[in-house]
Design a protein around this motif. Sequence first.
Motif, PDB file in Angstrom:
ATOM      1  N   THR A  41      12.344 -24.576 -20.654  1.00 31.19           N
ATOM      2  CA  THR A  41      13.681 -24.152 -21.067  1.00 31.19           C
ATOM      3  C   THR A  41      13.639 -22.691 -21.524  1.00 31.19           C
ATOM      4  O   THR A  41      12.558 -22.135 -21.739  1.00 31.19           O
TER       5      THR A  41
ATOM      6  N   THR B 148      10.823 -27.568 -27.148  1.00 31.68           N
ATOM      7  CA  THR B 148      11.004 -26.133 -27.360  1.00 31.68           C
ATOM      8  C   THR B 148      10.537 -25.832 -28.784  1.00 31.68           C
ATOM      9  O   THR B 148      10.078 -26.719 -29.496  1.00 31.68           O
TER      10      THR B 148
ATOM     11  N   ARG C 272      12.465 -25.298 -31.112  1.00 31.95           N
ATOM     12  CA  ARG C 272      13.477 -25.805 -32.037  1.00 31.95           C
ATOM     13  C   ARG C 272      13.995 -27.193 -31.698  1.00 31.95           C
ATOM     14  O   ARG C 272      14.722 -27.780 -32.470  1.00 31.95           O
ATOM     15  N   GLU C 273      13.684 -27.683 -30.486  1.00 34.11           N
ATOM     16  CA  GLU C 273      14.276 -28.947 -30.058  1.00 34.11           C
ATOM     17  C   GLU C 273      13.292 -29.861 -29.348  1.00 34.11           C
ATOM     18  O   GLU C 273      12.295 -29.401 -28.794  1.00 34.11           O
TER      19      GLU C 273
ATOM     20  N   ILE D 143      13.912 -32.889 -26.390  1.00 35.86           N
ATOM     21  CA  ILE D 143      14.979 -33.367 -25.508  1.00 35.86           C
ATOM     22  C   ILE D 143      14.469 -34.543 -24.701  1.00 35.86           C
ATOM     23  O   ILE D 143      13.440 -34.446 -24.043  1.00 35.86           O
TER      24      ILE D 143
ATOM     25  N   TYR E 222      19.168 -32.087 -36.923  1.00 36.16           N
ATOM     26  CA  TYR E 222      20.312 -32.581 -36.144  1.00 36.16           C
ATOM     27  C   TYR E 222      19.859 -33.563 -35.070  1.00 36.16           C
ATOM     28  O   TYR E 222      18.786 -33.422 -34.482  1.00 36.16           O
TER      29      TYR E 222
ATOM     30  N   LEU F  97      18.947 -35.181 -28.207  1.00 37.67           N
ATOM     31  CA  LEU F  97      18.249 -33.985 -28.669  1.00 37.67           C
ATOM     32  C   LEU F  97      18.049 -34.036 -30.174  1.00 37.67           C
ATOM     33  O   LEU F  97      18.990 -34.302 -30.929  1.00 37.67           O
TER      34      LEU F  97
ATOM     35  N   SER G 109      17.085 -31.442 -33.165  1.00 37.08           N
ATOM     36  CA  SER G 109      17.039 -29.985 -33.368  1.00 37.08           C
ATOM     37  C   SER G 109      16.692 -29.651 -34.807  1.00 37.08           C
ATOM     38  O   SER G 109      17.108 -30.362 -35.731  1.00 37.08           O
TER      39      SER G 109
END
Lengths: 202, 202
Positions: free
Chosen positions: B95, B119, B121-122, B124, B141, B196, B198
């Motif tokens: 990504t 990633t 930050r995430e 998925i 989140y 997701l 986050s």
Amino acid sequence: MRVVIVAAGPAEDIPSLQPFMEEKPVVIAVDGGVTVLAQQGLAFDLAIGDFDSLGYKPEGAIIHPAEKDETDLELALRYVSQHYEATEVLVFGATGGRLDMTLQNVYLLKQFPLVRLMTKREEIRFLQQGQYDIKADQYHYLSFIPLVPTRLTLQRVKYPLTQHDVPVGGSLTVSNEWTNQGPAKVTVHTGEVIALRSLSDH
Amino acid sequence: MRVVIVAAGPAEDIPSLQPFMEEKPVVIAVDGGVTVLAQQGLAFDLAIGDFDSLGYKPEGAIIHPAEKDETDLELALRYVSQHYEATEVLVFGATGGRLDMTLQNVYLLKQFPLVRLMTKREEIRFLQQGQYDIKADQYHYLSFIPLVPTRLTLQRVKYPLTQHDVPVGGSLTVSNEWTNQGPAKVTVHTGEVIALRSLSDH
């Protein structure tokens, strides 16, 4: 009539907005998009959002509560569809932050097919059944991401397809390129796709 | 058995890989992922790609032609599903580059539901019909992006839902949060969603 909407995505993903202002569009700031516009020395006609992160409420803004079932961008797009006869809606700053928000905003195109998401490197639009001419302009790659099983014809591109069934999750329709014969001719026979124009990697 | 796949996404979107190496996973470099691993001082067990941009062919690599109908990542995932009894496949570097490639790689999860895209930050993943416990870990989140009209039940989250119909393109299921009662309990009654996790924005 062109409408330009500026949301609060990371500045490094937002191009210079000046070239999009030449046709005197309606300019709408979504929440922190107020700051993005200010940084580029540009004014807005309308601001929509909860403005929690901004720290002040812009004059004349349409204020929404922070906890709600819709994003500020969705509210802005609904407002535009109710109040303007837009022929073109360009949205900046809707990508490049949290990936869930980026995906969410891409899917929002399904509800608002006039809208194009603009980044520094890409233009993203939604195509339902129909025929489309897509120009290269400054872009290098032309990609199609099917949202449902889709039947496509692609002409005037490096890798043409004729009435081809494209499944969700395949890679066949990513990174196509224009030929020098003019706009790509795209037919979505059945299904729906996200179409992306991207700058060259180099 | 854990498989770690490293593709050539922008370095700023790739976290430190060391913490994911502790269980001695099989490590696969996809094309320019060779460089990402080298920059972090890590070795790979296998390299897959066309290696056009790398400028040399890594020893023992599985070479694919540059012009093909599948992406290198897709070929790598197919290789993994054919050659390993993986219980967990973590993909880094898929990504953050061109948005068409990012979207394409998110959709690839549909074909390979064991896979998680990681990633900085995430995280998925793809959820089909079924029940899932999703922990908070370090994340703030929890978002769900329906790929088709979906019926969801969400428990132990700030905004619970019971047998709720969620359309494609809505915002209702974005930016949920955990309560302090343990893992979120997610039931996909019908449909399919991207889930997701986050980090906080702050």
